[in-house]
Design an enzyme around this catalytic site. Structure first.
Site, PDB file in Angstrom:
ATOM      1  N   GLN B  93       0.812  -1.211   0.000  1.00 23.54           N
ATOM      2  CA  GLN B  93       0.000   0.000   0.000  1.00 23.54           C
ATOM      3  C   GLN B  93       0.848   1.266   0.000  1.00 23.54           C
ATOM      4  O   GLN B  93       0.329   2.370   0.025  1.00 23.54           O
ATOM      5  CB  GLN B  93      -0.960  -0.013   1.201  1.00 23.54           C
ATOM      6  CG  GLN B  93      -1.938  -1.192   1.140  1.00 23.54           C
ATOM      7  CD  GLN B  93      -2.835  -1.300   2.372  1.00 23.54           C
ATOM      8  OE1 GLN B  93      -2.715  -0.532   3.314  1.00 23.54           O
ATOM      9  NE2 GLN B  93      -3.740  -2.270   2.345  1.00 23.54           N
ATOM     10  N   HIS B 158      -1.229   0.119   5.450  1.00 25.88           N
ATOM     11  CA  HIS B 158      -1.851   1.163   6.280  1.00 25.88           C
ATOM     12  C   HIS B 158      -0.943   2.370   6.523  1.00 25.88           C
ATOM     13  O   HIS B 158      -0.525   2.633   7.636  1.00 25.88           O
ATOM     14  CB  HIS B 158      -2.304   0.583   7.635  1.00 25.88           C
ATOM     15  CG  HIS B 158      -3.322  -0.502   7.497  1.00 25.88           C
ATOM     16  ND1 HIS B 158      -3.970  -1.051   8.564  1.00 25.88           N
ATOM     17  CD2 HIS B 158      -3.834  -1.128   6.401  1.00 25.88           C
ATOM     18  CE1 HIS B 158      -4.810  -1.987   8.140  1.00 25.88           C
ATOM     19  NE2 HIS B 158      -4.736  -2.058   6.832  1.00 25.88           N
ATOM     20  N   TYR B 262     -10.402   7.622  19.096  1.00 21.94           N
ATOM     21  CA  TYR B 262     -11.470   7.055  18.267  1.00 21.94           C
ATOM     22  C   TYR B 262     -11.562   5.530  18.350  1.00 21.94           C
ATOM     23  O   TYR B 262     -12.255   4.917  17.555  1.00 21.94           O
ATOM     24  CB  TYR B 262     -11.366   7.604  16.836  1.00 21.94           C
ATOM     25  CG  TYR B 262     -11.746   9.077  16.867  1.00 21.94           C
ATOM     26  CD1 TYR B 262     -13.073   9.474  16.799  1.00 21.94           C
ATOM     27  CD2 TYR B 262     -10.782  10.065  17.105  1.00 21.94           C
ATOM     28  CE1 TYR B 262     -13.450  10.805  16.923  1.00 21.94           C
ATOM     29  CE2 TYR B 262     -11.143  11.403  17.237  1.00 21.94           C
ATOM     30  CZ  TYR B 262     -12.478  11.761  17.146  1.00 21.94           C
ATOM     31  OH  TYR B 262     -12.844  13.074  17.293  1.00 21.94           O
TER      32      TYR B 262
HETATM   33 CA   LIG Z   1     -13.317   4.117  15.717  1.00 23.84          CA
END
Ligand SMILES: [Ca+2]
Ligand SMILES: [Ca+2]
Lengths: 382, 382
Positions: B93, B158, B262
């Site tokens: 990637q 990633h 998050y």
């Molecule tokens: Ca999340």
């Protein structure tokens, strides 16, 4: 038990859905995003069932649009038809519609019925009315008409009619614009295209938003609705949420707050079913945008916030039943906010889903709107 | 112009999509919920294009993951490859990834490139780095490395790498967890699985949330991310929104606010691609739920808020490009709130959509991630 019609059974069985029987035949597990579930037929032979509510003893009252209330006992698998049901106008979308059990039923035995009522003055009009009566065995007694939509006029469409109690004990009643009077939804001198709020005895709460406004119907809570056939109280905020049949491409969920104008027909995401434009505006100043909407329409009926323990990952999510695509939309909520929509059951029934309720067992119950309608149940897969 | 590879052209032509040519062949109109659109191929022959940004003169700079920056001039239909591009590690990637033009480009000629950078100490590791350089004709000059993800280690996955300027002139850089270091997303002693905020010269804003925390990387803005490859500033609130590739069933949109966690990998709606459970929790105290999420995943890449005039009914809506299903999700927003999701283009290309941008003409541009990649354009149907 009434006779089981073979056609629906065959369809459901072909899809892995089983009727409850003494032989332990289990339904095929259905994988969903958060839970594996089974869908089963609890009972059939309901004639266009429209609304249901549970009694404290765990049994359920189910309305048939044609005019009867069926009392179903799960343990004995028995149905009884109640006497004393008010006369209804069964035509088009009208008939016997919703039912709700008083939150204090154990003390007062009240149940509330909404229906299309003929003009008591003998005219050819009808409108949505709500009567309460006490349940005495298999009889409804002590009937009191507590609300009647004004004006009466002749139309077979858009009766609204969902009933839900607020946490403070008010009764919310949803109405519709009766299709032929869509502009009435924007004016306060009538009950069409509104949500109204009354006390269970029919009296008007003195803090209703328009009680002091000359010419306004004092029962009005919110307006600018088209045909509201879903209503539920958010378990964390205590606020009323309402589900509204839009025109083609405009089904809406609204958080129905006092005095708000939800826009119909001056603002809508939909168009009429003949493809004519109702409004080219999705938003008009002074109206409230939907909280969530569907394009194309799925013909949303009733909805619940799930608060049971049988499906822990679904806690406080909103489940919206639909007449089209035999689906239930699960809206994953964080507070009020929709984070995600999942479509449940789409390939699992061919039913028009008219009502949804959470049982005292934490399972989710559905009514299929059909001449041989069924009470269906979603439970965790074994 | 580079040679047009016949395979993609054939696929797109079969679907009614036409390349721009001097003969006025128009694309088939595609009906969407609010606008009728056409999708056309502006130019092909891009080798795995990844990012793009427009220059004040209306031309566009496009990165090719293999390591080149292509400068495309619409008027002359000409491509030029820039010299002076930093060396990148093109593997998995990784490669040359995003590009953004300085908001003050007319004065300073800076452009910013993100890419997988080899270990300058000679080790076998790589990580995301950002270099800026001035555009001088078709040359990049005055190169300055302004940010480098620490630590360097060997993983082809990633890299994050989306670049976006804040209204105050900060540069946001998104990173990824490099797959093999997913737990690093939860700690502040590294840049993996973060969004970082710097000034364009690489200096750290003194009001960054962790500048005074011992052991924390001072560039960190938010953490607990998996692989953030989309970023855009909300046109009304000025806040950063970020799009994150989840595992199977966990693509997320987050409103990325300072110091927030998050959740990745302790809380996620997804599971690993080998079906192993990463976390059985969708929510963990102290983390922030996604603002919106997709299950199943559509492999979201970049996103824009539409602010142009070519599609008035799309004003301020969020458009999220996806690698899977060759789709663009339109989220109809009321402020921050998602009211509705529409899937655009799903049957109209077979392309993996890697980037999305709004052109100075108000049209929407897409990059298809392919060996013979294309710059596509959505414009109103004629
Ligand atoms: Ca999340
Ligand atoms: Ca509305």
């Amino acid at each position: 038990m009434q006779s089981v019609k073979p056609i629906l059974s065959a369809v459901l069985l072909a899809l892995g859905v089983t009727a409850i029987s003494t032989t332990a035949v289990h339904a095929k597990a259905i994988e969903t995003q958060r839970h594996n579930i089974e869908l089963e037929v609890v009972t059939e032979g309901l004639e266009y069932p429209w609304g249901m509510d549970f009694l404290p003893d765990g049994s359920v009252l189910i309305t048939e649009k044609t005019g009867a209330v069926v009392h179903y006992h799960f343990d004995k698998n028995e149905k009884h038809t109640l006497s004393g049901v008010p006369e209804v106008v069964y035509a088009g979308q009208g008939g016997l519609l919703d039912i709700v059990v008083d939150p204090n039923f154990a003390e007062n035995q009240w149940v509330y019925l909404s229906y299309a009522e003929a003009d008591p003055a003998g005219g050819d009009g009808q409108s949505t009315a709500v009567t309460r009566a006490r349940l005495d065995g298999h009889k409804l007694v002590d009937q009191e008409l507590i609300f009647r939509v004004a004006p009466k006029f002749n139309s077979r469409f858009h009766f609204g009619s969902r009933l839900v109690f607020s946490p403070e004990g008010h009764l919310f009643i949803t109405t519709g614009d009766r299709y032929h009077h869509m502009d009435d939804a924007q004016t306060l001198d009538n009950h069409d295209g509104k949500i109204v709020r009354i006390w269970p005895d029919g009296s008007v709460p003195e803090d209703n938003p328009f009680v002091d406004q000359a010419g306004a119907m004092p029962e009005i809570w919110s307006y600018g609705h088209r045909n509201v056939q879903g209503a539920a109280i958010h378990p964390l905020t205590g606020k009323l949420w309402a589900a509204e049949h839009g025109p083609k491409g405009g089904d809406e969920i609204n958080i129905a707050e006092a005095a708000n104008n939800y826009g119909w027909p001056v603002a809508t995401f939909g168009i009429d079913y003949d493809d004519s434009i109702i409004s080219d505006k999705t938003y008009v100043e002074g109206t409230v945008l939907p909280h969530y909407y569907w394009v194309p329409s799925i013909a949303i009926s009733n909805m619940i916030f799930y608060t049971g323990d049988a499906f822990p990952e679904w806690k406080n999510d909103l489940f919206v039943a639909a007449l089209r695509g035999s689906q239930v939309a699960r809206l994953d909520l964080d507070g009020d906010r929709v984070m995600h929509e999942e479509t449940l059951l789409q390939d699992d029934t061919k039913a028009r889903l008219r009502d949804i309720a959470q049982g005292p067992d934490g399972f989710i119950y559905l009514l299929s709107d059909d001449k041989n309608g069924a009470l269906l149940r979603i439970k965790p897969a074994e």
